[in-house]
Design a protein around this motif. Structure first.
Motif, PDB file in Angstrom:
ATOM      1  N   GLY A   1      46.974  40.577  41.236  1.00  0.00           N
ATOM      2  CA  GLY A   1      47.301  39.265  41.779  1.00  0.00           C
ATOM      3  C   GLY A   1      48.398  39.347  42.820  1.00  0.00           C
ATOM      4  O   GLY A   1      48.357  38.643  43.842  1.00  0.00           O
ATOM      5  N   GLU A   2      49.389  40.208  42.581  1.00  0.00           N
ATOM      6  CA  GLU A   2      50.445  40.415  43.578  1.00  0.00           C
ATOM      7  C   GLU A   2      49.881  40.996  44.865  1.00  0.00           C
ATOM      8  O   GLU A   2      50.289  40.627  45.972  1.00  0.00           O
ATOM      9  CB  GLU A   2      51.517  41.349  43.010  1.00  0.00           C
ATOM     10  CG  GLU A   2      52.379  40.747  41.913  1.00  0.00           C
ATOM     11  CD  GLU A   2      53.459  41.723  41.460  1.00  0.00           C
ATOM     12  OE1 GLU A   2      53.949  42.510  42.294  1.00  0.00           O
ATOM     13  OE2 GLU A   2      53.812  41.709  40.266  1.00  0.00           O
ATOM     14  N   LEU A   3      48.918  41.905  44.722  1.00  0.00           N
ATOM     15  CA  LEU A   3      48.282  42.493  45.904  1.00  0.00           C
ATOM     16  C   LEU A   3      47.532  41.426  46.698  1.00  0.00           C
ATOM     17  O   LEU A   3      47.622  41.367  47.932  1.00  0.00           O
ATOM     18  CB  LEU A   3      47.319  43.604  45.482  1.00  0.00           C
ATOM     19  CG  LEU A   3      46.497  44.257  46.610  1.00  0.00           C
ATOM     20  CD1 LEU A   3      47.412  44.911  47.636  1.00  0.00           C
ATOM     21  CD2 LEU A   3      45.515  45.280  46.037  1.00  0.00           C
ATOM     22  N   ALA A   4      46.796  40.583  45.985  1.00  0.00           N
ATOM     23  CA  ALA A   4      46.072  39.516  46.674  1.00  0.00           C
ATOM     24  C   ALA A   4      47.030  38.596  47.428  1.00  0.00           C
ATOM     25  O   ALA A   4      46.765  38.200  48.572  1.00  0.00           O
ATOM     26  CB  ALA A   4      45.241  38.722  45.665  1.00  0.00           C
ATOM     27  N   ALA A   5      48.162  38.269  46.787  1.00  0.00           N
ATOM     28  CA  ALA A   5      49.153  37.415  47.448  1.00  0.00           C
ATOM     29  C   ALA A   5      49.743  38.097  48.670  1.00  0.00           C
ATOM     30  O   ALA A   5      49.973  37.468  49.711  1.00  0.00           O
ATOM     31  CB  ALA A   5      50.254  37.036  46.456  1.00  0.00           C
ATOM     32  N   ALA A   6      49.996  39.415  48.563  1.00  0.00           N
ATOM     33  CA  ALA A   6      50.553  40.163  49.700  1.00  0.00           C
ATOM     34  C   ALA A   6      49.581  40.190  50.875  1.00  0.00           C
ATOM     35  O   ALA A   6      49.997  40.275  52.036  1.00  0.00           O
ATOM     36  CB  ALA A   6      50.892  41.582  49.262  1.00  0.00           C
ATOM     37  N   LEU A   7      48.278  40.098  50.575  1.00  0.00           N
ATOM     38  CA  LEU A   7      47.263  40.075  51.630  1.00  0.00           C
ATOM     39  C   LEU A   7      47.020  38.662  52.163  1.00  0.00           C
ATOM     40  O   LEU A   7      46.148  38.461  53.015  1.00  0.00           O
ATOM     41  CB  LEU A   7      45.949  40.651  51.088  1.00  0.00           C
ATOM     42  CG  LEU A   7      45.956  42.156  50.778  1.00  0.00           C
ATOM     43  CD1 LEU A   7      44.685  42.557  50.049  1.00  0.00           C
ATOM     44  CD2 LEU A   7      46.116  42.973  52.062  1.00  0.00           C
ATOM     45  N   GLY A   8      47.774  37.715  51.656  1.00  0.00           N
ATOM     46  CA  GLY A   8      47.633  36.342  52.123  1.00  0.00           C
ATOM     47  C   GLY A   8      46.590  35.536  51.399  1.00  0.00           C
ATOM     48  O   GLY A   8      46.163  34.482  51.879  1.00  0.00           O
ATOM     49  N   HIS A   9      46.172  35.987  50.204  1.00  0.00           N
ATOM     50  CA  HIS A   9      45.153  35.281  49.429  1.00  0.00           C
ATOM     51  C   HIS A   9      45.641  35.068  47.995  1.00  0.00           C
ATOM     52  O   HIS A   9      45.079  35.627  47.046  1.00  0.00           O
ATOM     53  CB  HIS A   9      43.838  36.066  49.422  1.00  0.00           C
ATOM     54  CG  HIS A   9      43.275  36.322  50.780  1.00  0.00           C
ATOM     55  ND1 HIS A   9      42.644  35.366  51.522  1.00  0.00           N
ATOM     56  CD2 HIS A   9      43.290  37.449  51.545  1.00  0.00           C
ATOM     57  CE1 HIS A   9      42.260  35.864  52.683  1.00  0.00           C
ATOM     58  NE2 HIS A   9      42.645  37.128  52.724  1.00  0.00           N
TER      59      HIS A   9
END
Length: 539
Positions: A335-343
């Motif tokens: 989830g942190e990765l998705a947020a870092a990608l702007g999603h």
């Protein structure tokens, strides 16, 4: 469960024809308010976490009451928001919590040492001695093992013990003044005699002798809670208890309470798995399977606890300290990765996507291995745990294989224990699954069927969990008290009053999944040497 219309719901809330269940789980304290038809009307929750203090897993009592009050405030507010009525009373209340552990109190009701939860595995010598002396498996987390270990360690608080109970028993006592437990929760403190439905008298005498031989002036019958079956009279909410539950003063005293139960018992109720040849699997911070027995086991097995249903029937319990927490941690990272990608996405959305991808993975996980051991795991002989994700250079690292491996890792230790029951010839017609892991339709259910080799059913009540289960037990107590239960035992009442109209989705084991899981489990068992090495190397 037939749902009522809104006018009937408001009348039930106003008149107190409801039941309130409160369950103190390992990561959430939840409250469920149900109507006369046992259907949920409102819910509330409060997140909390155990602490690792001086190498002891614990929760503070301040956190207990802050969490209980927050969950109750939330359920009352939810009832008002949904139905326009803030209840001033309820028809019955039930309290459940994590089983086992060690809450030792003195003459004045003060806690003598910090609460030691089920997660602690420091009781090895005591559990081994008790198991040998009683010819009955006493697991590390059982309350009597904690007490005997305290005696072996010559802890100075032991002579001051006047009451020893579980978390549910403690909360119930503070609410009612009654030092009692439901038989299911009591069976995780000390062995129960299936004939009397009380603590086994011969075993009590044996352990009293052991305690005395070490100079401990403690008589178990004097300090353990009284034992009650489902439907038993466990007292009423006192004025002090009402203020503890609801400091706003809305809830009135005088409400009857059912016997306090453990989370295993409420899981059995929530899945209607209280009759012989039925079983259930509960997956949360820990994971455990309960199978209601037709006959006694022939041998003592360290992998198997023998406990009881809330009605007192013998149950074989395979309890694993480590469940879905590590899977949740990986979902959080993704989830942190998705947020870092702007999603950015909601945690439940990320968790569901990760789970669904598991169905696209290779049947054996593609050569990957996952160990979810955040704490020790008695079934595999580990006093401490180290979460690990392991692969060889030739393994196939894809999201689908990773997800499948993590889910298989949740079930692996459980299936090692289930093998023992199969060797004993224990028959299971169906396994009912519940807990957050099973809310994503079809994924964990299908893989659990492969891991257990049995059909796995998930019902529309599976997501309700233990708070709803203890609310149902509170409703049963009310039905017994007012005579509407008649002569019906718990299993019959549940079948006729609660589960008659519940829809079940049943998944049979898939042959390819079973073959792949067997290959995974063989690799998992061999790889336990890696886990043991990690425990030795990393402190």
């Amino acid at each position: 469960m037939e749902h009522q219309d809104e006018a009937q719901i408001r009348a039930a809330l106003t008149e107190g024809r409801t039941a309130l269940g409160i369950e103190l789980g390992s990561t959430n304290i939840k409250a469920s308010l149900i109507g006369p038809d046992q259907a949920p009307l409102a819910s509330g929750s409060h997140a909390w976490e155990n602490e690792f203090v001086d190498r002891v897993w614990t929760y503070s009592l301040d956190a207990v009451w802050a969490g209980v009050q927050a969950a109750v405030a939330a359920v009352l507010a939810d009832a008002e928001q949904r139905h326009g009525v803030r209840p001033a009373t309820v028809g019955a209340i039930g309290v459940s919590a994590m089983m086992h552990g060690y809450l030792a109190l003195d003459e004045g009701g003060e806690l003598l040492v910090p609460f030691r939860t089920w997660r602690n595995t420091s009781t090895g010598p005591a559990a081994a001695e008790l198991t040998e002396a009683l010819a009955f498996n006493v697991p590390l987390r059982w309350s009597v093992a904690h007490l005997y270990q305290a005696v072996l360690d010559d802890e100075p608080h032991v002579p001051q013990i006047r009451f020893l109970t579980t978390l549910a028993g403690y909360v119930h006592w503070r609410l009612t003044g009654e030092k009692v437990l439901g038989v299911g929760d009591a069976s995780g403190m000390f062995p129960i005699d299936p004939v009397t439905g009380d603590y086994d008298a011969g075993m009590l005498a044996t352990v009293d002798g052991l305690l005395s031989s070490h100079g401990a002036d403690v008589r178990l019958a004097d300090v353990l809670p009284g034992v009650l079956p489902a439907g038993g009279d466990a007292g009423t909410l006192s004025e002090e208890g009402a203020a503890l539950l609801d400091p706003s003063g809305t809830l009135r005293a005088g409400v009857p309470l059912c016997p306090p139960e453990g989370d295993a018992g409420t899981g059995m109720v929530a899945t209607n798995a209280v009759a012989p040849r039925t079983g259930n699997v509960s997956a949360g911070t820990s994971i455990f399977a309960m199978v209601v027995l037709e006959r006694a086991l022939e041998r003592v097995h360290h992998e198997i606890d023998v406990v009881t249903t809330p009605a007192g029937d013998p149950v074989a319990m395979v309890h694993c300290n480590n469940g879905a927490s590590e899977l949740g941690a990986w979902a959080g990272l993704l989830g942190e990765l998705a947020a870092a990608l702007g999603h950015p996405a909601e945690p439940a959305e990320v968790f569901g996507a990760l789970l669904r991808s598991a169905l696209e993975g290779e049947a054996d996980g593609g050569g990957l291995l996952a160990y979810n051991y955040l704490s020790g795991e008695p079934i595999t002989g580990l006093e401490e745990g180290r979460p690990l994700f392991v692969r060889t250079p030739g393994s196939r690292l894809t999201l689908a294989n990773f997800a499948r491996t993590q889910v298989l890792g949740v079930f692996a230790t459980l299936s090692l224990g289930m093998r023992v029951l199969a060797e004993e010839g224990v028959a299971v017609d169906s396994m009912f699954a519940h807990g957050g892991l099973f809310r994503t339709a079809g994924v964990a259910q299908r893989l659990l069927a492969a891991a257990t080799g049995a059909p796995v059913a998930v019902g529309t009540t599976a997501g309700e969990g233990g708070a709803w289960g203890i609310a149902v037990l509170a409703a049963y107590r009310r039905a017994v008290a007012d005579g509407s239960a008649g002569e019906r035992d718990l299993a019959t009442w549940l079948a006729e009053e609660v589960f008659a109209d519940v829809t079940l989705v049943v998944v049979e084991p898939d042959a390819d999944d079973v073959t792949g899981y067997a290959a995974y489990l063989e690799r998992y068992t061999a790889g336990l040497a890696i886990e043991r090495a990690a425990v030795e190397a990393v402190h």
